[in-house]
Design a protein around this motif. Structure first.
Motif, PDB file in Angstrom:
ATOM      1  N   ARG A 119      45.990  47.949  42.976  1.00 54.98           N
ATOM      2  CA  ARG A 119      46.434  46.706  43.600  1.00 54.98           C
ATOM      3  C   ARG A 119      45.259  45.852  44.054  1.00 54.98           C
ATOM      4  O   ARG A 119      45.309  44.611  43.994  1.00 54.98           O
ATOM      5  CB  ARG A 119      47.332  47.036  44.789  1.00 54.98           C
ATOM      6  N   ALA A 120      44.190  46.489  44.508  1.00 53.76           N
ATOM      7  CA  ALA A 120      43.040  45.758  45.049  1.00 53.76           C
ATOM      8  C   ALA A 120      42.465  44.763  44.044  1.00 53.76           C
ATOM      9  O   ALA A 120      42.002  43.675  44.429  1.00 53.76           O
ATOM     10  CB  ALA A 120      41.963  46.750  45.481  1.00 53.76           C
ATOM     11  N   TRP A 121      42.509  45.101  42.749  1.00 54.96           N
ATOM     12  CA  TRP A 121      41.899  44.235  41.738  1.00 54.96           C
ATOM     13  C   TRP A 121      42.647  42.908  41.573  1.00 54.96           C
ATOM     14  O   TRP A 121      42.090  41.961  41.010  1.00 54.96           O
ATOM     15  CB  TRP A 121      41.805  44.974  40.408  1.00 54.96           C
ATOM     16  N   SER A 122      43.868  42.833  42.074  1.00 55.76           N
ATOM     17  CA  SER A 122      44.591  41.551  42.027  1.00 55.76           C
ATOM     18  C   SER A 122      43.995  40.538  42.992  1.00 55.76           C
ATOM     19  O   SER A 122      44.303  39.349  42.906  1.00 55.76           O
ATOM     20  CB  SER A 122      46.070  41.766  42.380  1.00 55.76           C
ATOM     21  N   PHE A 123      43.141  41.032  43.906  1.00 56.89           N
ATOM     22  CA  PHE A 123      42.514  40.154  44.884  1.00 56.89           C
ATOM     23  C   PHE A 123      41.000  40.335  44.872  1.00 56.89           C
ATOM     24  O   PHE A 123      40.344  40.351  45.902  1.00 56.89           O
ATOM     25  CB  PHE A 123      43.095  40.421  46.280  1.00 56.89           C
ATOM     26  N   ASP A 124      40.473  40.465  43.655  1.00 61.56           N
ATOM     27  CA  ASP A 124      39.032  40.551  43.466  1.00 61.56           C
ATOM     28  C   ASP A 124      38.441  39.143  43.455  1.00 61.56           C
ATOM     29  O   ASP A 124      39.114  38.156  43.138  1.00 61.56           O
ATOM     30  CB  ASP A 124      38.723  41.266  42.149  1.00 61.56           C
ATOM     31  N   VAL A 125      37.166  39.043  43.761  1.00 62.18           N
ATOM     32  CA  VAL A 125      36.491  37.746  43.838  1.00 62.18           C
ATOM     33  C   VAL A 125      36.541  36.999  42.504  1.00 62.18           C
ATOM     34  O   VAL A 125      36.515  35.762  42.475  1.00 62.18           O
ATOM     35  CB  VAL A 125      35.037  37.946  44.324  1.00 62.18           C
ATOM     36  N   ALA A 126      36.655  37.723  41.392  1.00 59.16           N
ATOM     37  CA  ALA A 126      36.737  37.064  40.092  1.00 59.16           C
ATOM     38  C   ALA A 126      37.977  36.175  39.991  1.00 59.16           C
ATOM     39  O   ALA A 126      37.942  35.101  39.363  1.00 59.16           O
ATOM     40  CB  ALA A 126      36.740  38.099  38.969  1.00 59.16           C
ATOM     41  N   ARG A 127      39.065  36.598  40.613  1.00 56.36           N
ATOM     42  CA  ARG A 127      40.278  35.780  40.592  1.00 56.36           C
ATOM     43  C   ARG A 127      40.081  34.499  41.393  1.00 56.36           C
ATOM     44  O   ARG A 127      40.476  33.406  40.957  1.00 56.36           O
ATOM     45  CB  ARG A 127      41.459  36.572  41.153  1.00 56.36           C
ATOM     46  N   THR A 128      39.454  34.609  42.554  1.00 54.75           N
ATOM     47  CA  THR A 128      39.181  33.425  43.364  1.00 54.75           C
ATOM     48  C   THR A 128      38.271  32.466  42.618  1.00 54.75           C
ATOM     49  O   THR A 128      38.466  31.244  42.651  1.00 54.75           O
ATOM     50  CB  THR A 128      38.536  33.836  44.701  1.00 54.75           C
ATOM     51  N   GLU A 129      37.271  33.006  41.948  1.00 55.28           N
ATOM     52  CA  GLU A 129      36.366  32.175  41.157  1.00 55.28           C
ATOM     53  C   GLU A 129      37.133  31.367  40.116  1.00 55.28           C
ATOM     54  O   GLU A 129      36.935  30.151  39.976  1.00 55.28           O
ATOM     55  CB  GLU A 129      35.321  33.054  40.465  1.00 55.28           C
ATOM     56  N   GLY A 130      38.013  32.026  39.383  1.00 52.27           N
ATOM     57  CA  GLY A 130      38.768  31.332  38.341  1.00 52.27           C
ATOM     58  C   GLY A 130      39.661  30.242  38.881  1.00 52.27           C
ATOM     59  O   GLY A 130      39.730  29.136  38.324  1.00 52.27           O
ATOM     60  N   GLU A 131      40.346  30.522  39.991  1.00 53.25           N
ATOM     61  CA  GLU A 131      41.236  29.522  40.582  1.00 53.25           C
ATOM     62  C   GLU A 131      40.442  28.337  41.134  1.00 53.25           C
ATOM     63  O   GLU A 131      40.867  27.180  41.016  1.00 53.25           O
ATOM     64  CB  GLU A 131      42.068  30.155  41.700  1.00 53.25           C
ATOM     65  N   LEU A 132      39.290  28.617  41.731  1.00 51.75           N
ATOM     66  CA  LEU A 132      38.458  27.539  42.257  1.00 51.75           C
ATOM     67  C   LEU A 132      37.962  26.629  41.138  1.00 51.75           C
ATOM     68  O   LEU A 132      38.000  25.400  41.260  1.00 51.75           O
ATOM     69  CB  LEU A 132      37.270  28.132  43.021  1.00 51.75           C
ATOM     70  N   LEU A 133      37.516  27.214  40.053  1.00 50.94           N
ATOM     71  CA  LEU A 133      37.038  26.409  38.921  1.00 50.94           C
ATOM     72  C   LEU A 133      38.161  25.544  38.344  1.00 50.94           C
ATOM     73  O   LEU A 133      37.943  24.396  37.959  1.00 50.94           O
ATOM     74  CB  LEU A 133      36.458  27.316  37.846  1.00 50.94           C
ATOM     75  N   ASP A 134      39.353  26.102  38.299  1.00 51.12           N
ATOM     76  CA  ASP A 134      40.497  25.337  37.815  1.00 51.12           C
ATOM     77  C   ASP A 134      40.748  24.121  38.707  1.00 51.12           C
ATOM     78  O   ASP A 134      40.998  23.011  38.225  1.00 51.12           O
ATOM     79  CB  ASP A 134      41.732  26.232  37.771  1.00 51.12           C
ATOM     80  N   CYS A 135      40.650  24.322  40.016  1.00 51.50           N
ATOM     81  CA  CYS A 135      40.878  23.225  40.953  1.00 51.50           C
ATOM     82  C   CYS A 135      39.764  22.174  40.845  1.00 51.50           C
ATOM     83  O   CYS A 135      40.029  20.963  40.900  1.00 51.50           O
ATOM     84  CB  CYS A 135      40.956  23.755  42.380  1.00 51.50           C
ATOM     85  N   ILE A 136      38.515  22.615  40.697  1.00 51.45           N
ATOM     86  CA  ILE A 136      37.407  21.679  40.518  1.00 51.45           C
ATOM     87  C   ILE A 136      37.645  20.801  39.294  1.00 51.45           C
ATOM     88  O   ILE A 136      37.443  19.585  39.325  1.00 51.45           O
ATOM     89  CB  ILE A 136      36.071  22.436  40.389  1.00 51.45           C
ATOM     90  N   GLY A 137      38.105  21.424  38.208  1.00 54.03           N
ATOM     91  CA  GLY A 137      38.378  20.648  36.995  1.00 54.03           C
ATOM     92  C   GLY A 137      39.466  19.616  37.215  1.00 54.03           C
ATOM     93  O   GLY A 137      39.355  18.474  36.720  1.00 54.03           O
ATOM     94  N   LYS A 138      40.487  19.965  37.972  1.00 54.11           N
ATOM     95  CA  LYS A 138      41.584  19.031  38.202  1.00 54.11           C
ATOM     96  C   LYS A 138      41.171  17.843  39.063  1.00 54.11           C
ATOM     97  O   LYS A 138      41.517  16.695  38.759  1.00 54.11           O
ATOM     98  CB  LYS A 138      42.761  19.778  38.842  1.00 54.11           C
ATOM     99  N   VAL A 139      40.440  18.103  40.154  1.00 53.31           N
ATOM    100  CA  VAL A 139      40.057  16.977  41.020  1.00 53.31           C
ATOM    101  C   VAL A 139      38.983  16.123  40.368  1.00 53.31           C
ATOM    102  O   VAL A 139      38.906  14.920  40.622  1.00 53.31           O
ATOM    103  CB  VAL A 139      39.605  17.454  42.412  1.00 53.31           C
ATOM    104  N   SER A 140      38.160  16.725  39.506  1.00 54.51           N
ATOM    105  CA  SER A 140      37.142  15.951  38.818  1.00 54.51           C
ATOM    106  C   SER A 140      37.741  15.014  37.780  1.00 54.51           C
ATOM    107  O   SER A 140      37.213  13.922  37.533  1.00 54.51           O
ATOM    108  CB  SER A 140      36.146  16.893  38.131  1.00 54.51           C
TER     109      SER A 140
END
Length: 397
Positions: free
Chosen positions: A374-395
């Protein structure tokens, strides 16, 4: 990214190096399509700082500023820190960030003068801004004149960011209560560097077993772990009393930490040495072993627990968790296979949940395996991917 495309420039504004965020900054800094710079408004982690929750000065023993570019912005506050609104007063912050020419700015938290002014300034300059906070409304139902005043104020503040990085379900409900539109809410969960806690598991388990022997805890005993600040909102003394009420004499509680209630914790432990062990504050490098001292981790907080990242860490160590429903991340992180959420408001709910979870030691072991997955569902790699997606949208907006 195409050969002619320039990497996006992301400025991150945060009070100080935080152990949960540093792995994200380090990952982002290694990317070819992104350039980051972190602006600290309080301190950069080089010296000991008074931690009011732990009631002691501390400095983390892992490097939280390695691997990414950062700058410590001068803070002119008379009482610097994050414990009050005027603890971060950084007159040069906005100018320094603008001079770095960011494409997007990431601001963590609004409850300081500097961060509030920065959100407003970047809005006026039309620089896309991402806001990240972890507030929720689990502690009290919003009502009364004070709530109405706060709602009107924060509706104004929350009109400034381009987008919100939503850490979980309770956090999303919080923003919705202030009228933030759904198209401005982007999932970006709280996370940890799971690999730092998950392994290599065998030597960590051996270290934990040796430590248990030093603590005179026999292998046949079921140990519960509480690790954190000994403060009222986390209810360490209530947890100890719940353990004393358990019918199984083979269950014991290991209390790890320090804080305002340390005298109460140690006094109760001294009166019942067969039930408790109390360990002092443990620094970051030791925590992967600390969680493995027991078969179950408990966080029984009553209020103010915005997420509870210790729960993520315990899961990564392969330990099931028992968590209060006042913990901000409970609804996201804890599932039936890896743990249990109990109702804070129900009398004896904590003790009953402890009885249920410790009744079958083999089941705890199976739940521990599920916890590690379960812990891997909240690994930093997931946060990284979601953040990059949001950066792309606001840009692109």
């Amino acid at each position: 990214m195409s050969p002619t495309e320039q990497p996006k420039r992301l400025a991150i504004i945060v009070s100080h190096p935080i152990q949960y965020y540093a792995p994200l900054y380090q990952r982002l800094a290694r990317r070819q399509d992104l350039v980051i710079k972190v602006f600290f408004g309080w301190h950069a982690g080089q010296v000991e700082i008074e931690d009011r929750g732990f009631a002691r000065k501390l400095k983390w023993d892992i490097d939280l500023t390695e691997g990414y570019q950062f700058e410590l912005v001068p803070n002119v506050a008379s009482d610097p820190g994050t414990h009050h609104f005027l603890g971060l007063i950084n007159p040069s912050l906005v100018g320094l960030v603008v001079a770095w020419r960011p494409d997007v700015v990431h601001v963590t938290g609004w409850a300081s003068l500097s961060h509030l002014c920065a959100l407003r300034a970047f809005r006026r300059r039309k620089i896309p801004t991402l806001f990240r906070g972890d507030s929720h409304l689990l502690d009290a139902a919003p009502k009364g004149p004070r709530w109405q005043v706060k709602r009107r104020l924060l509706q104004k503040v929350y009109s400034w960011p381009s987008a919100f990085l939503v850490v979980g379900k309770a956090n999303r409900a919080y923003y919705e209560a202030f009228g933030v539109a759904a198209d401005r809410l982007h999932p970006c969960p709280h996370s940890i560097d799971v690999s730092r806690f998950s392994g290599p598991a065998e030597p960590l388990e051996r270290d934990a077993a040796a430590w248990r022997r030093q603590l005179d805890i026999s292998p046949d005993r079921c140990a519960i772990v509480f690790a954190g600040k000994f403060e009222r909102k986390k209810r360490p003394v209530e947890l100890m009393r719940a353990v004393l009420g358990l019918t199984d004499p083979g269950i014991m509680l290991i209390m790890v930490g320090s804080g305002e209630l340390e005298h109460d914790v140690r006094s109760l432990a001294a009166a019942h040495p067969e039930r408790f062990r109390v360990l002092p504050f443990q620094n970051q490098s030791r925590m992967p072993v600390v969680y493995r001292l027991g078969q179950l981790f408990v966080l029984p907080s009553a209020s103010g627990e915005t997420w509870g990242l210790s729960v993520n860490e315990a899961l990564a160590c392969g330990r099931p968790v028992l968590v209060s429903d006042r913990v901000g991340g409970a609804a996201d992180v804890v599932d039936g296979a890896s743990g249990k959420v109990f109702s804070w408001s129900e009398p004896c709910a904590l003790q009953h949940a402890l009885e249920e979870m410790t009744r079958d030691r083999n089941r705890l072991s199976v739940m521990g395996q599920a916890a590690a997955r379960r812990a891997w569902s909240f690994d930093v790699a997931r946060t990284e991917g979601e953040l990059l997606d949001c950066i792309g949208k606001v840009s692109a907006a």
